[in-house]
Design an enzyme around this catalytic site. Sequence first.
Site, PDB file in Angstrom:
ATOM      1  N   ASP A   1       0.867  -1.328  -0.109  1.00  0.00           N
ATOM      2  CA  ASP A   1       0.077  -0.204   0.128  1.00  0.00           C
ATOM      3  C   ASP A   1       1.033   0.937  -0.378  1.00  0.00           C
ATOM      4  O   ASP A   1       0.276   2.794   0.013  1.00  0.00           O
ATOM      5  CB  ASP A   1      -1.098  -0.093   0.712  1.00  0.00           C
TER       6      ASP A   1
ATOM      7  N   HIS B   1      24.280   8.574 -16.071  1.00  0.00           N
ATOM      8  CA  HIS B   1      23.585   8.978 -14.574  1.00  0.00           C
ATOM      9  C   HIS B   1      23.435   7.925 -13.425  1.00  0.00           C
ATOM     10  O   HIS B   1      22.598   7.346 -13.166  1.00  0.00           O
ATOM     11  CB  HIS B   1      22.326   8.202 -15.814  1.00  0.00           C
TER      12      HIS B   1
ATOM     13  N   ASP C   1      26.072  16.749  -9.722  1.00  0.00           N
ATOM     14  CA  ASP C   1      24.723  17.149 -10.519  1.00  0.00           C
ATOM     15  C   ASP C   1      23.429  16.713  -9.670  1.00  0.00           C
ATOM     16  O   ASP C   1      23.330  15.973  -9.391  1.00  0.00           O
ATOM     17  CB  ASP C   1      24.439  16.015 -11.780  1.00  0.00           C
TER      18      ASP C   1
ATOM     19  N   ASP D   1      19.279  23.221 -11.430  1.00  0.00           N
ATOM     20  CA  ASP D   1      19.666  22.001 -12.184  1.00  0.00           C
ATOM     21  C   ASP D   1      21.559  22.442 -12.106  1.00  0.00           C
ATOM     22  O   ASP D   1      22.006  22.667 -12.894  1.00  0.00           O
ATOM     23  CB  ASP D   1      19.328  21.038 -13.437  1.00  0.00           C
TER      24      ASP D   1
ATOM     25  N   HIS E   1      26.487  14.094 -24.958  1.00  0.00           N
ATOM     26  CA  HIS E   1      24.990  14.602 -24.172  1.00  0.00           C
ATOM     27  C   HIS E   1      25.368  15.821 -25.091  1.00  0.00           C
ATOM     28  O   HIS E   1      26.015  16.639 -25.791  1.00  0.00           O
ATOM     29  CB  HIS E   1      25.014  14.174 -23.111  1.00  0.00           C
TER      30      HIS E   1
ATOM     31  N   HIS F   1      19.320  22.074 -22.246  1.00  0.00           N
ATOM     32  CA  HIS F   1      17.462  22.283 -21.761  1.00  0.00           C
ATOM     33  C   HIS F   1      16.844  22.706 -21.748  1.00  0.00           C
ATOM     34  O   HIS F   1      17.132  23.334 -20.357  1.00  0.00           O
ATOM     35  CB  HIS F   1      17.456  19.989 -21.294  1.00  0.00           C
TER      36      HIS F   1
ATOM     37  N   HIS G   1      13.964  18.760 -16.910  1.00  0.00           N
ATOM     38  CA  HIS G   1      13.879  18.796 -18.763  1.00  0.00           C
ATOM     39  C   HIS G   1      12.398  18.994 -19.181  1.00  0.00           C
ATOM     40  O   HIS G   1      11.519  18.447 -19.346  1.00  0.00           O
ATOM     41  CB  HIS G   1      13.733  16.985 -19.340  1.00  0.00           C
TER      42      HIS G   1
ATOM     43  N   GLU H   1      25.270  22.619 -20.103  1.00  0.00           N
ATOM     44  CA  GLU H   1      26.511  22.175 -19.592  1.00  0.00           C
ATOM     45  C   GLU H   1      27.336  20.757 -20.196  1.00  0.00           C
ATOM     46  O   GLU H   1      26.849  19.383 -20.218  1.00  0.00           O
ATOM     47  CB  GLU H   1      25.487  21.130 -18.715  1.00  0.00           C
TER      48      GLU H   1
ATOM     49  N   TYR I   1      34.599  13.632 -20.186  1.00  0.00           N
ATOM     50  CA  TYR I   1      34.585  12.134 -19.943  1.00  0.00           C
ATOM     51  C   TYR I   1      35.262  11.167 -19.835  1.00  0.00           C
ATOM     52  O   TYR I   1      35.027  10.712 -21.528  1.00  0.00           O
ATOM     53  CB  TYR I   1      32.783  11.669 -20.199  1.00  0.00           C
TER      54      TYR I   1
ATOM     55  N   ARG J   1      32.708  17.831 -15.868  1.00  0.00           N
ATOM     56  CA  ARG J   1      31.010  18.705 -15.989  1.00  0.00           C
ATOM     57  C   ARG J   1      30.854  20.137 -15.252  1.00  0.00           C
ATOM     58  O   ARG J   1      30.699  19.997 -14.345  1.00  0.00           O
ATOM     59  CB  ARG J   1      29.323  17.543 -16.133  1.00  0.00           C
TER      60      ARG J   1
ATOM     61  N   GLU K   1      27.767  22.826 -14.996  1.00  0.00           N
ATOM     62  CA  GLU K   1      26.620  22.530 -15.741  1.00  0.00           C
ATOM     63  C   GLU K   1      25.629  24.078 -14.631  1.00  0.00           C
ATOM     64  O   GLU K   1      25.487  24.183 -14.133  1.00  0.00           O
ATOM     65  CB  GLU K   1      25.161  21.811 -15.351  1.00  0.00           C
TER      66      GLU K   1
HETATM   67  N1  GLY Z   1      20.424  16.130 -14.039  1.00  0.00           N
HETATM   68  C1  GLY Z   1      19.992  16.012 -15.871  1.00  0.00           C
HETATM   69  C2  GLY Z   1      20.336  17.029 -17.045  1.00  0.00           C
HETATM   70  O1  GLY Z   1      21.640  17.456 -16.217  1.00  0.00           O
HETATM   71  O2  GLY Z   1      19.807  17.079 -17.790  1.00  0.00           O
HETATM   72 MN    MN Z   2      22.389  18.091 -13.792  1.00  0.00          MN
HETATM   73 MN    MN Z   3      20.913  19.205 -17.265  1.00  0.00          MN
END
Ligand code: GLY
Ligand code: MN
Ligand code: MN
Length: 432
Positions: free
Chosen positions: A41, A248, A265, A276, A357, A361, A368, A386, A390, A399, A401
Site C-alpha cells: 500500500d 546517470h 549533478d 539543475d 550528451h 535543455h 527537462h 552543461e 568524460y 561537467r 552546468e
Molecule cells: N540533471 C539532469 C541533467 O543534467 O539533464
Molecule cells: Mn544536471
Molecule cells: Mn541538465
Amino acid sequence: MRYEKINKQLFTDNRKRLIKLLKPASLVVVNANDIMPTNADGTLRFRQNSDLFYLTGVDQEETILVLCPDYPDKKFREVLFLRETNEIIATWEGHKLTKEEAREQTGIETILWLSEFKRLFHTMMVMGGVEHVYLNTNEHYRADVIVESRDARFIRWCKEKYPLHHYERLAPLMARLRAIKSKPEIELMQKACDITGKGFRRVLEFVKPGVKEYEIEAELAHEFLRHGSRGFAYEPIIASGANSCVLHYIDNSATCRAGDVLLLDVGAEYANYNADLTRTIPVNGKFTKRQREVYNAVLRVQREAFSMLRPGTEYFKYHREVQKVMEAELLKLKLLDKTDIKNQDPDKPACMKYFMHGTGHHLGLDVHDTGNMFDKIKEGMVWTVEPGIYIKEEGLGIRLENNVVVTKNGLHDLMRNIPIEAEEIEDLMNSR
Ligand code: GLY
Ligand code: MN
Ligand code: MN
C-alpha cells in the site's frame, strides 16, 4: 505548503495566455497527477501535474480544472473541482483546501466539489456551444509513457461518452507557454538555484577523502530541506572517481578518494520549480594538473556556449557549434588528433567519444522542461548549459552546468553566485 505563498496573478495570467491560443468554442480539461503506487500500500510523495500547477497553483491531488471561455454563463468559464474533505480525511491526511482557500490561491471564482463534476461537465459539453475539447497528454520528446495518467483515463472516458466532439492536443500549447518564463517564475527558479548554491557551499566545506558519496547526498538534502525545498529536483548524481564518467550514476555509494574528482549533478526543487546544477570538485581540495587542464577546457566551452545562446539561436545548430568548440579543446588536450577530425562522420562527430550528451535543455516546472527543441530560442526561456568531458580511460569526468535566462541583452545566469572557477573552489575547500 513549505514555500512562500505565490501571488495568484501568475496563475490568472497563465490561464489568460492559454485561452488566447484556443480555437473558438473550446473547452479545456486538465487533471491532477495520480499519487503513484510503489509496493503493497506504499505510495510516492504526491507530485502535481506541472500543467495543472502552471494554470492554478494548486498542489492537491484529484483536482480538475475546466476552462470554457465561451460558455454562456460567465460564472462557469473557469471552474476548479476539488476533492471534498471529511472527518476521516482530516484525521488521516490533514488539511485539504477549502473553497475559499482555493479561490485565494488560484484566482478562480467558481470552486466546486468533485461530486459536481459530471453533471456540470455534461451541461457544458452538450449545451455550452463546445466544439473543440483540449485534453492533456504527455508529449515530452524524451518521455516513454507506459503508465496511464489521470488525464489519459479521462481522455478514454470522455471520447467514449462524447465521440463526436473534436478533440485537440493541449500539450503543444502548454509547451509553447511554459517554455517562456514570466518574472514571478524566474524569481521562483532563482530561489531554487540559491538553495542549490547553499547546498553546494556546504558540500565544499564537508568533502574530504574517506567520505561516502551518500554522506554528501545527506548534506545536500539537509541544506535543501531547511530552506523550504521539498528536496532534490531529480535523483542526485554524486559521482567520485570513475563514477564521474557514468552519466546517470545515482547509486552514490562509493567512498571518495584523495586524488579523485567528485562530480555533483544536483538541484533543489522549490515551489515545484527546479534547479539543475553540476559542479566537479577535487576530493582533497586540490585539482591535479591534468584535472585542472580538463576542468578549464570544460569551463571555456561553457563560456563560449553562453556567448552563443541568444534570442533567435536554433538549439541543434548551437549544439553543433558547441561541439566544434569542444573539438578544439579535445585537440589541445590531445584526446583527439587531426586524423580523428578528418575521418569523422558528420552525424557522429569525433568529439562525441568524450562529450556524448546535449549542451542543454529547457528547465522549469520539469527538469527537462517542455518546449519544442526545433523552435528558435526566445527571450524568457531558461536553459541549462552543461558541457562535459568524460575520459573513461583515466576515470576522469568533468561537467559544469549552469541555468540561464535568455534575455535580449544576453544571458542572465541564475547560478552566477555559485563558485565555478577552479581556484575559488580550491580556496573554499581549503579555508574550512
Ligand atoms: N540533471 C539532469 C541533467 O543534467 O539533464
Ligand atoms: Mn544536471
Ligand atoms: Mn541538465
